[in-house]
Motif scaffolding. Structure first.
Motif, PDB file in Angstrom:
ATOM      1  N   ASP A 157      -0.109   4.252   4.860  1.00 34.55           N
ATOM      2  CA  ASP A 157      -1.124   5.133   5.529  1.00 34.55           C
ATOM      3  C   ASP A 157      -0.852   6.679   5.160  1.00 34.55           C
ATOM      4  N   VAL A 158      -1.681   7.140   4.756  1.00 40.13           N
ATOM      5  CA  VAL A 158      -1.329   8.736   4.157  1.00 40.13           C
ATOM      6  C   VAL A 158      -1.060   9.462   5.245  1.00 40.13           C
ATOM      7  N   ASN A 188       1.024  -1.127  -0.116  1.00 41.89           N
ATOM      8  CA  ASN A 188       0.041   0.021  -0.236  1.00 41.89           C
ATOM      9  C   ASN A 188       0.892   1.233  -0.087  1.00 41.89           C
ATOM     10  N   ASP A 217       0.430   5.658  -5.136  1.00 41.82           N
ATOM     11  CA  ASP A 217      -0.275   7.013  -5.171  1.00 41.82           C
ATOM     12  C   ASP A 217      -1.785   6.744  -5.022  1.00 41.82           C
ATOM     13  N   GLN A 218      -2.545   7.920  -4.483  1.00 43.88           N
ATOM     14  CA  GLN A 218      -3.957   7.727  -4.331  1.00 43.88           C
ATOM     15  C   GLN A 218      -4.600   7.281  -5.628  1.00 43.88           C
ATOM     16  N   THR A 219      -4.084   7.516  -6.853  1.00 38.99           N
ATOM     17  CA  THR A 219      -4.756   7.154  -7.828  1.00 38.99           C
ATOM     18  C   THR A 219      -4.409   5.732  -8.303  1.00 38.99           C
ATOM     19  N   ARG A 220      -3.373   4.914  -7.289  1.00 43.11           N
ATOM     20  CA  ARG A 220      -2.890   3.577  -7.552  1.00 43.11           C
ATOM     21  C   ARG A 220      -1.982   3.574  -8.718  1.00 43.11           C
ATOM     22  N   SER A 255     -11.131  -2.783  -5.707  1.00 39.65           N
ATOM     23  CA  SER A 255     -10.361  -2.129  -4.790  1.00 39.65           C
ATOM     24  C   SER A 255     -10.717  -2.757  -3.508  1.00 39.65           C
ATOM     25  N   ASP A 309      -6.387   0.784   0.132  1.00 38.58           N
ATOM     26  CA  ASP A 309      -6.378   2.366  -0.070  1.00 38.58           C
ATOM     27  C   ASP A 309      -5.363   2.467  -1.265  1.00 38.58           C
ATOM     28  N   ARG A 310      -4.008   2.143  -1.073  1.00 37.88           N
ATOM     29  CA  ARG A 310      -3.146   2.593  -2.041  1.00 37.88           C
ATOM     30  C   ARG A 310      -2.271   1.464  -2.671  1.00 37.88           C
TER      31      ARG A 310
END
Length: 374
Positions: free
Chosen positions: A357-358, A27, A30-33, A66, A69-70
């Motif tokens: 984790d972000v 994970n 990026d946020q857009t995988r 999905s 998250d990442r």
């Protein structure tokens, strides 16, 4: 340990040794995988550390699959470009790399603001909690899935993902048919109660996985592999013993006829088999002795708690052709070199940083594990 450092042909490529790096969800995309520079460094470190064959973390084949998250994907051009940067540096470091293709199926969380409900072979939710490590607190329960109306559409998604993997420069692809994800869900009669050609008998429940493999072979030829976990347990998987043996024996024998590059047998691990409703789901049995004899065309790999000493014994006695290591590669970017030169395998696993984790530094517990000086 010399036998572990002999070359091996898998498909139509040669790998430098028998020490593979198994797929492990991290994970850090990026946020857009889209795979990023942190991931490039992570894979490069382990290629330089001597991995004969690297299998990527499980890589989502479409935006509808999905769970994490990442976790990276491989359905967009941006993702292909991101992966291409990784395959380039892995090859320059002398290693080979397969992309593990992944559809989570019914395994999406039941959070109100979480991902939309998943699609499974049948509308049967998995019991227990989401995420791979069930001992971690705070994970939500799985949600109620919808039945896939036409599984052949998902077969096409896998084939498209394989085409993208070829564009990204991968040496091959591995079908993730283990750990309770979609292919495994079709195989298991506790999650697949369909009455059409995709369910019922062992042959029908194996149909989806075999059709996916055939579609991947059309793209990658002999450079297609398979990972399975007949012992179940993981993510609420487990049939009675004889049904398990019958189903997986048929599936493996038919898959082997496709002349795959290798088949990885994932051994049962009670640590990954949580107690649900007072008992475990898994079916412990000797995966290698029961199914290894069915693999005659593909190479045989094993994964799951294997030590270097056991790996040496299994390869030297021709029980397997190679061994995949998992957690040891997470914590030791130079694992193969440590084995070769007799160095300690003693880095501690940073459990809170297994998954990105972000709110945390993505390098921690990822690219900051120390190597030793040679």
């Amino acid at each position: 340990m010399a036998v572990l450092f002999t070359p091996l042909t898998v498909g139509d490529i040669s790998i430098a040794n028998r020490i593979g790096m198994s797929a492990m969800t991290r994970n850090r995309a990026d946020q857009t995988r889209v795979p990023n520079h942190h991931m490039k460094k992570y894979y490069l470190q382990r290629a330089l550390g001597g991995a004969g064959l690297i299998v990527t973390e499980a890589t989502l084949i479409s935006s509808q699959t999905s769970q994490y998250d990442r976790a990276p994907g491989i359905w967009s051009m941006e993702q292909i470009v991101g992966w291409r940067k990784i395959t380039n540096v892995v090859h320059l470091a002398g290693s080979k790399i397969y992309c593990q293709l992944w559809h989570v199926g019914r395994l999406t969380s039941g959070e109100p603001d979480g991902p939309e409900p998943g699609y499974g072979p049948s509308a049967i939710p998995a019991r227990g909690r989401s995420r791979c490590f069930h001992f971690l607190p705070g994970m939500p329960d799985f949600g109620m899935p919808r039945e896939i109306p036409d599984p052949s559409i998902v077969v096409t998604q896998f084939k498209d993902a394989a085409r993208n993997a070829k564009l990204a420069g991968f040496d091959g692809v591995e079908l993730h048919a283990a750990a309770g994800f979609l292919v495994h869900q079709f195989l298991d009669s506790t999650s697949n109660i369909r009455t059409d050609k995709w369910g019922g008998s062992s042959e029908n429940r194996a149909r989806f996985g075999l059709e996916v493999l055939k579609s991947l072979v059309e793209v990658f030829g002999p450079n297609v592999s398979l990972k399975i976990s007949p012992g179940g347990g993981f993510n609420d998987m487990g049939m009675p013993l004889q049904e398990t043996i019958d189903t997986f024996s048929y599936f493996i024998a038919e898959a082997d006829k496709l002349k795959l590059s290798y088949i990885t047998l994932f051994r049962y691990n009670p640590r990954l088999d949580p107690i649900i409703d007072g008992k475990r789901c898994g079916i412990p049995h000797d995966i290698l002795s029961v199914y290894g004899k069915l693999i005659t065309n593909a190479k045989t790999f094993i994964v799951g708690g294997v030590t270097p000493e056991e790996a040496e014994r299994l390869v030297s006695t021709n029980q397997v052709d190679g061994v995949f290591f998992g957690t040891s590669w997470l914590t030791h970017p130079d694992l193969a070199k440590r084995i070769k030169f007799g160095k300690s395998i003693n880095n501690m696993l940073a459990v809170p940083h297994l998954y990105g984790d972000v709110n945390m530094d993505p390098r921690v517990g990822y690219t900051d594990y120390p190597a030793v000086t040679y």
